[in-house]
Design an enzyme around this catalytic site. Structure first.
Site, PDB file in Angstrom:
ATOM      1  N   ARG A 154       0.845  -1.183   0.000  1.00  0.00           N
ATOM      2  CA  ARG A 154       0.000   0.000   0.000  1.00  0.00           C
ATOM      3  C   ARG A 154       0.885   1.238   0.000  1.00  0.00           C
ATOM      4  O   ARG A 154       1.895   1.298   0.700  1.00  0.00           O
ATOM      5  CB  ARG A 154      -0.945   0.017   1.212  1.00  0.00           C
ATOM      6  CG  ARG A 154      -2.118  -0.959   1.118  1.00  0.00           C
ATOM      7  CD  ARG A 154      -3.086  -0.546   0.021  1.00  0.00           C
ATOM      8  NE  ARG A 154      -4.255  -1.406  -0.086  1.00  0.00           N
ATOM      9  CZ  ARG A 154      -4.376  -2.429  -0.908  1.00  0.00           C
ATOM     10  NH1 ARG A 154      -3.356  -2.749  -1.697  1.00  0.00           N
ATOM     11  NH2 ARG A 154      -5.489  -3.146  -0.960  1.00  0.00           N
ATOM     12  N   GLU A 195      -2.228   7.725  -5.247  1.00  0.00           N
ATOM     13  CA  GLU A 195      -2.474   7.137  -6.571  1.00  0.00           C
ATOM     14  C   GLU A 195      -3.921   7.277  -7.045  1.00  0.00           C
ATOM     15  O   GLU A 195      -4.190   7.208  -8.242  1.00  0.00           O
ATOM     16  CB  GLU A 195      -2.083   5.662  -6.584  1.00  0.00           C
ATOM     17  CG  GLU A 195      -2.987   4.756  -5.766  1.00  0.00           C
ATOM     18  CD  GLU A 195      -2.539   3.305  -5.818  1.00  0.00           C
ATOM     19  OE1 GLU A 195      -3.351   2.455  -6.219  1.00  0.00           O
ATOM     20  OE2 GLU A 195      -1.386   3.010  -5.445  1.00  0.00           O
ATOM     21  N   HIS A 198       0.288  -0.060  -9.962  1.00  0.00           N
ATOM     22  CA  HIS A 198      -0.509  -0.991  -9.160  1.00  0.00           C
ATOM     23  C   HIS A 198      -0.916  -2.208  -9.998  1.00  0.00           C
ATOM     24  O   HIS A 198      -2.075  -2.605 -10.037  1.00  0.00           O
ATOM     25  CB  HIS A 198      -1.754  -0.286  -8.599  1.00  0.00           C
ATOM     26  CG  HIS A 198      -2.234  -0.881  -7.306  1.00  0.00           C
ATOM     27  ND1 HIS A 198      -2.664  -0.115  -6.256  1.00  0.00           N
ATOM     28  CD2 HIS A 198      -2.362  -2.169  -6.891  1.00  0.00           C
ATOM     29  CE1 HIS A 198      -3.041  -0.899  -5.256  1.00  0.00           C
ATOM     30  NE2 HIS A 198      -2.849  -2.146  -5.619  1.00  0.00           N
TER      31      HIS A 198
END
Length: 330
Positions: A234, A263, A295
């Site tokens: 994360r 993000e 991601h």
């Protein structure tokens, strides 16, 4: 059950529709992220499905409860974007996908490490331009390097295995130690010792109030000079502004990020024709020793299939009144 699905891309729809073919739920797909301003899209639905950057706080949950939503389906493992206490209080069940493919994330971790070390991304671009020079491409042997795994759950342990096979010494830190980690040759040490001794540090832990900005000015200062830092967990585990300072000074020698604290609104979309306003991200992208992916560590056919199947399995269990280990309860 009618399910509103937020933050969807064409690939989400493809896998979700295939998985739903034998379930028969009515699906409403939305490109928009879930937020207070988009809750209205869920009206008329009994459930909604969200991803990592959707906002599921108390304000949103209250509006969902008023709209008759009884179930929130997370098509991910982490649930830091959901206020679970509020969901429990409002009678909304929250169910996640805890094990879609730990192999996918572990393999991406290894890809970041190898790419950063041997600079294959830079070599690829050079050769395409006819530049066959080796200047600036010097790497180091992973053999005999010390790798620190912070978070020794399934993904952390899987990431450690190939590195150990390459001859790395594996150190681990986790508030909840795993016998499997030590049985496979890892050694548990304190967080301070891991940070001080590791040549490569890889983060594999959830985002909690305790782990927020685990990588900060103080912890960065304790690391070996030239350390490699990898984060596929994360974004908010890392204080990005502090990381920039450590990169500028040379304290950190390599950075591989698949996640970024800010993000939301950036990742999962094409912004190549837009001026990105996030100065911190733009600064990180200027460093030749920083590799950022959007991601994508989870993004394999196996993982996408498992996410879709488990998501609709969670929905069917809820409809049948069945309890589930995938339900998040505090």
């Amino acid at each position: 059950m009618k399910i509103a699905i937020f933050s969807t891309k064409p690939y989400d729809r493809e896998f979700l529709e295939v998985a739903n073919a034998k379930r028969g739920h009515e699906l409403a797909f939305y490109d928009e992220r879930l937020a207070k301003s988009t809750v209205v899209l869920a009206h008329g639905c009994e459930a909604l499905c969200v991803f990592v950057n959707d906002v599921v706080d108390e304000a949103v949950l209250s509006l969902l409860a008023e709209a008759g939503v009884r179930l929130v389906l997370l098509r991910c493992a982490g649930f830091n974007n959901v206020e679970i206490d509020a969901a429990n209080r409002l009678g909304i069940s929250v169910r996640r996908v805890p094990n879609y493919s730990p192999y996918a994330v572990a393999e991406h971790t290894l890809a970041l490490i190898l790419t950063l070390n041997r600079k294959t991304h830079r070599a690829f671009n050079r050769v395409r331009e006819g530049n066959f020079s080796l200047e600036g491409l010097l790497g180091f042997d992973l053999h005999n390097s010390t790798v620190g795994i912070i978070g020794t759950g399934k993904i952390g342990r899987l990431a450690a295995r190939p590195l150990q096979a390459m001859g790395c010494k594996i150190l681990g830190y986790d508030p909840y130690p795993s016998e499997e980690f030590t049985a496979e040759g890892g050694s548990y040490v304190s967080l301070d010792q891991l940070i001080a001794e590791a040549d490569i540090i890889s983060l594999h832990l959830p985002l909690t109030p305790e782990s927020f900005h685990l990588i900060n000015p103080e912890s960065l200062a304790k690391m070996k000079r030239g350390v490699m830092l990898i984060n596929t967990s994360r974004g908010a585990l890392v204080d990005a502004d502090a990381l920039i300072g450590a990169l500028k000074s040379g304290q950190v020698g390599y950075v591989g990020l698949d996640v970024y604290e800010q993000e939301a609104g950036l990742f999962f979309q094409d912004l190549s024709g837009v001026i990105i306003q996030d100065d911190t991200l733009q600064r990180l992208l200027t460093f030749p020793n920083v590799l950022i992916t959007s991601h994508q560590a989870f993004f394999t056919k196996t993982a996408m299939t498992n996410i879709a199947e488990t998501t609709f399995g969670n929905a069917s269990d809820f409809l049948a009144g069945l309890s589930s280990l995938n339900e998040v309860i505090k």
